[in-house]
Motif scaffolding. Structure first.
Motif, short mmCIF file in Angstrom:
data_model
loop_
_atom_site.label_atom_id
_atom_site.label_comp_id
_atom_site.label_asym_id
_atom_site.label_seq_id
_atom_site.Cartn_x
_atom_site.Cartn_y
_atom_site.Cartn_z
N ASN A 211 -17.83 -12.90 6.62
CA ASN A 211 -18.36 -11.93 5.64
C ASN A 211 -17.30 -10.89 5.26
O ASN A 211 -17.46 -9.69 5.49
CB ASN A 211 -19.61 -11.26 6.21
N ALA A 323 -19.78 -17.50 6.00
CA ALA A 323 -20.51 -16.72 5.01
C ALA A 323 -22.00 -16.72 5.32
O ALA A 323 -22.62 -17.78 5.45
CB ALA A 323 -20.27 -17.27 3.61
N SER A 332 -21.59 -12.29 0.38
CA SER A 332 -20.64 -13.06 1.18
C SER A 332 -20.49 -14.50 0.74
O SER A 332 -19.39 -15.06 0.75
CB SER A 332 -21.04 -12.99 2.66
#
Length: 693
Positions: A211, A323, A332
């Motif tokens: 992220n 992500a 993200s």
């Protein structure tokens, strides 16, 4: 005299003493400011690099992990969670105003006398450095782990943090130039890792980034600073975006509640439980992110994003992006797709049901992700044999569940042949000791391989290492998949790309190897080519097997025609306009096998056939009589003798297929309905009988 941990060191990295490359970097246990000894970590005020272990003036190779002969990784891992993160972090969270420093968790019990790659964890905006608490024990077995701690009141600018990390990395790389340096970063830490990699393109990095905050300018968090001035402390911690930072949960009622299905009492009860779980996180969040520090961290995120973004094109490091699909701080998933297009050695793993703080989530295992994505290596190149980490029992259970529907639908029948030539049910005819080379026929789409590997582990406690097409390991091929992690389970179970070197290494370790000479040509055969072998004319594996005295077990498998019917094959697809564009992407040079061969087996074009599902029939496997190469003379030197054995193996595989095709006609439970009725009546505890042998 030892330097105090909390000595006033300048934040400028240039003034930090350079580590001596002749000394082994060891953490020093030092007292905290309060006079208490830390229980979860050690702190070092001056990192020292590890001694170069040499032999005859040359660097020693990476150690061989003690895994040969092990079917599973039996490492016992103590369960950890958010409360452990809070408890261990409290020892670090002090408003001392000291500079950033490195810590090593005590439960990362890496054997420091061996050469293991270093892993440097770079935290998010919390800065504590204990974000990998759930993974410390497993990481400590395969890495020398160090975590960056940024004190609450530290005001080192982003560039200063980058230079501080860079100084350590350079020393580590100088000491162990043949090993990769792992940088694991989340949020802000991901930006630091990218910046360090961009500034040092000649260092062998492996980046694992969760992220990334490189998308700060696209996130709602950038507007937060304008509201902080009017929010009294500690009320700023109640902002929903920051609840996600530590807890991964928000102030919302579970979607399982519906007004027309539950009472208002149940709704408030669920809300109370959620708030009760969050309270420790909220109070701790106030400690590590007071309003003044939060304002500074937001400026730090803005600086990090603006610093890294124009330098992304210079990052050449091997990168794995993680992500979260429910990240409320950053977009993200969208950012991971953008970065993957920019970074040439990048792959992505999506976690659609996860929130921002991925590393603290119960369902996430960073070591498992490294295994599945093949991102663990201990030298300058990936060695699929020596770098392999066996699966844990839990990982094997999850992978087995993926094949559960195939096992229920096809109820595989496995037969083997004893030394006397007698065919028996089960795998008792399979040798118990390696090296063993199982050579067989690849059914349509390779459906037979999964149940085969699972059964060998369950029944014989034998871990088969399958030799597979390089398509399963290629980055460009992965980007064509709807799910980038589609082959992670297979790689976790030890699938290796086909090559003579890989086969040599596996047999030299007395492994059990699963080999399909027909490869993709058999698995992606055209209409009317069921059960036809497409093997090379010349022997490819016999001489290698004889070199190590391996036992060759030929086998056949049938049942594909009872599962699917090929409606559209490669010949049909090539007639479709513009299909050649996709064909070129699928069959690029990096994934070609036997590209220089004029034989039909060299024409292993990859494609996705159009299949018509049928009511599932049954899978049948027959393992022929083992062929010993240990007692046969001159096979390794005599190509003619090797060719005779090769043709004998091929003939045995064809005989196994013919036997199964004939005998399955007499199986009363070949069809799905009678088979399911039998199994249901016995609670799925017994396998349905088959034909008489």
């Amino acid at each position: 005299m030892a330097t105090s941990v909390f000595a006033s060191l300048p934040s400028s990295v240039a003034s930090v003493p350079k580590p001596k490359p002749s000394s082994r970097r060891l953490p020093t246990s030092m007292a905290l400011a309060s006079g208490t000894e830390p229980t979860a970590f050690r702190i070092s005020s001056e990192l020292k690099t590890r001694t170069k272990l040499t032999e005859g003036g040359k660097p020693l190779p990476p150690p061989t992990l003690q895994q040969d002969g092990k079917v599973f990784d039996e490492t016992v891992v103590e369960p950890r969670g958010l409360l452990d993160f809070i408890e261990q972090s409290r020892e670090l969270v002090r408003h001392d105003g000291g500079p950033p420093r490195w810590i090593t968790p005590i439960d990362c019990s890496a054997p420091h006398h061996t050469n293991l790659p270093s892993l440097f964890y770079l935290p998010g905006i919390d800065g504590v450095g204990m974000g990998l608490v759930r993974h410390h024990q497993r990481l400590g077995k395969i890495f020398d782990v160090w975590c960056l701690h940024i004190p609450v009141m530290d005001r080192t600018p982003f560039k200063g943090l980058v230079e501080y990390v860079e100084s350590t990395i350079k020393s580590e790389s100088h000491c162990l130039p043949n090993m990769p340096v792992y940088l694991v970063g989340e949020s802000l830490g991901a930006c630091i890792a990218l910046a360090v990699a961009a500034r040092n393109p000649n260092i062998d990095f492996v980046l694992i980034l969760a992220n990334s905050a490189t998308c700060f300018s696209k996130s709602n968090i950038q507007y937060l600073s304008s509201f902080l001035d009017v929010i009294p402390e500690p009320m700023h911690i109640a902002i929903p975006y920051f609840l996600d930072l530590l807890t991964g949960e928000n102030l919302r009622i579970s979607s399982t509640f519906a007004v027309d299905q539950v009472s208002i009492t149940q709704v408030f009860s669920g809300l109370f439980e959620s708030l009760n779980k969050m309270l420790p996180s909220l109070f701790f969040l106030a400690e590590i992110l007071p309003k003044e520090s939060l304002q500074w961290k937001l400026q730090l995120l803005k600086s990090a994003s603006s610093y890294v973004d124009p330098r992304l094109h210079t990052v050449k490091a091997q990168t794995l992006l993680l992500a979260s699909g429910k990240d409320q701080l950053f977009p993200s998933s969208e950012e991971a797709r953008r970065l993957c297009k920019i970074l040439p050695k990048c792959r992505v793993r999506y976690f659609n049901n996860s929130s921002h703080n991925l590393f603290l989530e119960e369902s996430f295992d960073i070591v498992n992700v490294m295994k599945g994505s093949c991102y663990y290596r201990r030298s300058s190149y990936k060695d699929y044999v020596s770098d392999y980490l066996p699966p844990t029992p839990y990982e094997f259970q999850k992978i087995s569940e993926q094949y559960r529907w195939i096992n229920i639908a096809t109820s595989p029948v496995m037969l083997s042949t004893l030394e006397s030539g007698q065919i028996v049910k089960g795998l008792s005819g399979i040798p118990s000791e390696g090296p063993v080379l199982l050579v067989g026929y690849h059914m349509l789409m390779g459906f037979e391989a999964g149940p085969l590997v699972i059964r060998f582990l369950n029944e014989k406690n034998i871990h088969l290492r399958a030799v597979a097409h390089p398509f399963l390991f290629n980055r460009d091929s992965e980007m064509l998949m709807l799910d980038s992690s589609a082959y992670d389970g297979m790689r976790t179970m030890g699938v290796v790309p086909v090559s003579g070197t890989t086969l040599y290494k596996l047999l030299s370790r007395k492994s059990f190897v699963l080999l399909y000479p027909g490869g993709a040509r058999e698995a992606l055969h055209k209409k009317g080519e069921e059960y036809k072998l497409f093997w090379p004319e010349q022997a490819e594996f016999v001489r290698m097997a004889s070199r190590f005295g391996a036992t060759i077990v030929p086998f056949g498998a049938v049942g594909e025609d009872d599962i699917f019917e090929v409606l559209i094959d490669y010949n049909d697809l090539r007639k479709i306009p513009f299909y050649d564009l996709l064909d070129k992407r699928l069959n690029q040079k990096d994934v070609r096998v036997r590209a220089n061969s004029a034989e039909e087996v060299g024409n292993q074009d990859l494609y996705l056939p159009g299949l018509l599902p049928k009511i599932p029939g049954r899978f049948y496997y027959l393992f022929g009589k083992p062929i010993e190469t240990k007692g046969i003379k001159n096979v390794y030197q005599d190509r003619g003798e090797a060719q005779k054995i090769y043709m004998h193996v091929k003939s045995e595989v064809e005989n196994c297929i013919s036997y199964l095709k004939e005998k399955r006609e007499h199986d009363p439970f070949r069809n799905l309905l009678p088979r399911l009725l039998y199994q249901v009546s016995r609670g799925f505890t017994e396998e349905a009988p088959t034909f008489e042998l």
